[in-house]
Scaffold this motif. Structure first.
Motif, mmCIF file in Angstrom:
data_model
loop_
_atom_site.group_PDB
_atom_site.id
_atom_site.type_symbol
_atom_site.label_atom_id
_atom_site.label_comp_id
_atom_site.label_asym_id
_atom_site.label_seq_id
_atom_site.Cartn_x
_atom_site.Cartn_y
_atom_site.Cartn_z
ATOM 1 N N VAL A 129 23.249 3.730 34.292
ATOM 2 C CA VAL A 129 24.579 3.983 33.743
ATOM 3 C C VAL A 129 24.899 5.528 33.616
ATOM 4 N N THR A 130 26.064 5.798 34.092
ATOM 5 C CA THR A 130 26.302 7.280 34.223
ATOM 6 C C THR A 130 27.423 7.592 33.073
ATOM 7 N N LYS A 131 27.817 8.779 33.097
ATOM 8 C CA LYS A 131 29.096 9.021 32.379
ATOM 9 C C LYS A 131 30.546 8.695 32.819
ATOM 10 N N SER A 132 30.422 8.375 34.276
ATOM 11 C CA SER A 132 31.684 8.085 34.771
ATOM 12 C C SER A 132 32.462 6.694 34.058
ATOM 13 N N PRO A 133 33.855 6.710 33.738
ATOM 14 C CA PRO A 133 34.194 5.669 33.070
ATOM 15 C C PRO A 133 34.551 4.685 33.906
ATOM 16 N N HIS A 134 34.735 4.990 35.283
ATOM 17 C CA HIS A 134 35.046 3.837 36.322
ATOM 18 C C HIS A 134 33.431 2.888 36.485
ATOM 19 N N GLN A 135 32.323 3.871 36.486
ATOM 20 C CA GLN A 135 31.208 3.054 36.773
ATOM 21 C C GLN A 135 30.690 2.354 35.523
ATOM 22 N N ILE A 136 30.903 2.889 34.293
ATOM 23 C CA ILE A 136 30.847 2.197 33.125
ATOM 24 C C ILE A 136 31.444 0.775 33.066
ATOM 25 N N GLY A 137 32.818 0.880 33.277
ATOM 26 C CA GLY A 137 33.618 -0.414 33.589
ATOM 27 C C GLY A 137 33.208 -1.222 34.447
ATOM 28 N N ARG A 138 32.835 -0.765 35.597
ATOM 29 C CA ARG A 138 32.084 -1.785 36.788
ATOM 30 C C ARG A 138 30.849 -2.677 36.080
ATOM 31 N N LEU A 139 30.040 -1.579 35.715
ATOM 32 C CA LEU A 139 28.579 -2.168 34.799
ATOM 33 C C LEU A 139 29.067 -3.212 33.692
ATOM 34 N N PHE A 140 29.850 -3.051 32.820
ATOM 35 C CA PHE A 140 30.077 -3.771 31.779
ATOM 36 C C PHE A 140 30.909 -5.030 32.223
ATOM 37 N N ASP A 141 31.628 -5.080 33.330
ATOM 38 C CA ASP A 141 32.273 -6.234 33.934
ATOM 39 C C ASP A 141 30.984 -7.023 34.484
ATOM 40 N N GLU A 142 30.134 -6.568 35.238
ATOM 41 C CA GLU A 142 28.963 -7.353 35.718
ATOM 42 C C GLU A 142 28.056 -7.900 34.799
ATOM 43 N N MET A 143 27.896 -6.957 33.655
ATOM 44 C CA MET A 143 26.998 -7.366 32.578
ATOM 45 C C MET A 143 27.772 -8.669 31.791
ATOM 46 N N GLY A 144 29.064 -8.441 31.864
ATOM 47 C CA GLY A 144 29.693 -9.758 31.013
ATOM 48 C C GLY A 144 29.365 -10.997 31.945
ATOM 49 N N LYS A 145 29.447 -10.856 33.079
ATOM 50 C CA LYS A 145 29.286 -11.973 34.078
ATOM 51 C C LYS A 145 27.890 -12.381 34.004
ATOM 52 N N ALA A 146 26.889 -11.514 33.672
ATOM 53 C CA ALA A 146 25.345 -12.128 33.582
ATOM 54 C C ALA A 146 25.099 -12.718 32.211
ATOM 55 N N MET A 147 25.945 -12.202 31.175
ATOM 56 C CA MET A 147 25.802 -12.812 29.897
ATOM 57 C C MET A 147 26.278 -14.289 29.815
ATOM 58 N N ALA A 148 27.571 -14.298 30.706
ATOM 59 C CA ALA A 148 28.186 -15.801 30.791
ATOM 60 C C ALA A 148 27.395 -16.632 31.414
ATOM 61 N N GLU A 149 26.115 -16.064 32.216
ATOM 62 C CA GLU A 149 25.093 -17.147 32.829
ATOM 63 C C GLU A 149 23.920 -17.302 31.936
ATOM 64 N N GLY A 150 23.965 -16.731 30.883
ATOM 65 C CA GLY A 150 22.853 -16.888 29.830
ATOM 66 C C GLY A 150 21.831 -15.729 29.817
ATOM 67 N N ALA A 151 22.224 -14.662 30.306
ATOM 68 C CA ALA A 151 21.309 -13.499 30.255
ATOM 69 C C ALA A 151 21.400 -12.662 29.040
ATOM 70 N N LEU A 152 20.456 -11.876 28.641
ATOM 71 C CA LEU A 152 20.687 -10.834 27.585
ATOM 72 C C LEU A 152 20.652 -9.260 28.351
ATOM 73 N N VAL A 153 21.383 -8.612 27.552
ATOM 74 C CA VAL A 153 21.466 -7.219 27.931
ATOM 75 C C VAL A 153 21.074 -6.192 26.749
#
Length: 248
Positions: A129-153
């Motif tokens: 994770v960086t301080k870039s809002p764009h990068q944080i947005g992408r990261l959170f989108d991908e972590m949302g998909k991971a959690m939908a598949e059962g992962a923990l973040v």
């Protein structure tokens, strides 16, 4: 995992541990946060090996004890986990506590510049994770998909590591926004410290005890921003109550 600190002078952001970071690392728009099936299998096998080694090391070096695993049984699907940040190896303790659940750690991108460590944390599930809002947005989108598949973040809401700190520091909002936006629970964990006793009489530092607390669910009646703030406060209260119990 974390390397030996080279100095303990706080920087402008409050960091007191500074690692040697000779390598360059950039999080580009094409950075892959979630590995493919084969890479996930390889990473899972690596974790199976790693937990055996870490169980021994953390027990001998830190006097580690873990309780509250039964609180994970009520967690349906994926979710966010949080913990106070008090030791360079507390990420390994969390990995042991949550094994064998698929786990991602949100880690500072600067940690991916540390020799050897940068490879280990990738294999153990760290995502930058960086301080870039764009990068944080992408990261959170991908972590949302991971959690939908059962992962923990796993996210450290305090943001900064302060070794053997005995008090909770203010929580940042990212972990709770991630949970509220995806409608998943937060599992608070808290590390308490105990005087070395018995087999650990030789230790100069306290023994560490990781407590997994009951999951905290977002209030569906609240707007997402209010739900996130409500989650943050309820998790903070639960973790503070456990710390107070230890001091009583």
């Amino acid at each position: 995992m974390p390397a030996e600190p080279t100095q303990r002078v706080p920087d402008a952001e409050g960091h007191v541990i500074h690692m040697w970071q000779p390598f360059s690392f950039t999080v580009g728009d094409d950075y892959r946060y979630r590995p493919g099936p084969l890479a996930r299998l390889s990473r899972g096998l690596f974790r199976c090996f790693a937990v055996v080694i870490l169980r021994v090391l953390d027990t001998l070096m830190l006097g580690l004890k873990i309780d509250g695993r039964e609180n994970l049984k009520s967690l349906e699907g994926g979710g966010v986990t949080i913990c106070n940040h008090v030791h360079p190896l507390d990420c390994t303790m969390i990995g042991l506590a949550l094994f064998p659940r698929e786990l991602y750690y949100v880690s500072l991108a600067s940690n991916f510049k540390i020799p050897v460590i940068r490879h280990l944390i990738r294999w153990l599930g760290a995502v930058p994770v960086t301080k870039s809002p764009h990068q944080i947005g992408r990261l959170f989108d991908e972590m949302g998909k991971a959690m939908a598949e059962g992962a923990l973040v796993q996210i450290y809401p305090e943001g900064v590591l302060i070794p053997y700190d005995t008090a909770l520091r203010p929580f940042k909002g990212g972990a709770f926004r991630l949970a509220a936006d995806n409608g998943v629970s937060v599992v608070p964990m808290v590390i308490t410290q105990e005087p070395p006793r018995g087999l650990f009489f030789w230790k100069r530092k306290p023994c560490l005890h990781l407590h997994i607390l009951p999951a905290v669910t977002p209030d569906p009646t609240l707007p997402q921003r209010e739900a996130a703030n409500d989650l943050r406060q309820r998790c903070l209260d639960a973790m503070q109550a456990r710390l107070n119990q230890e001091k009583a």
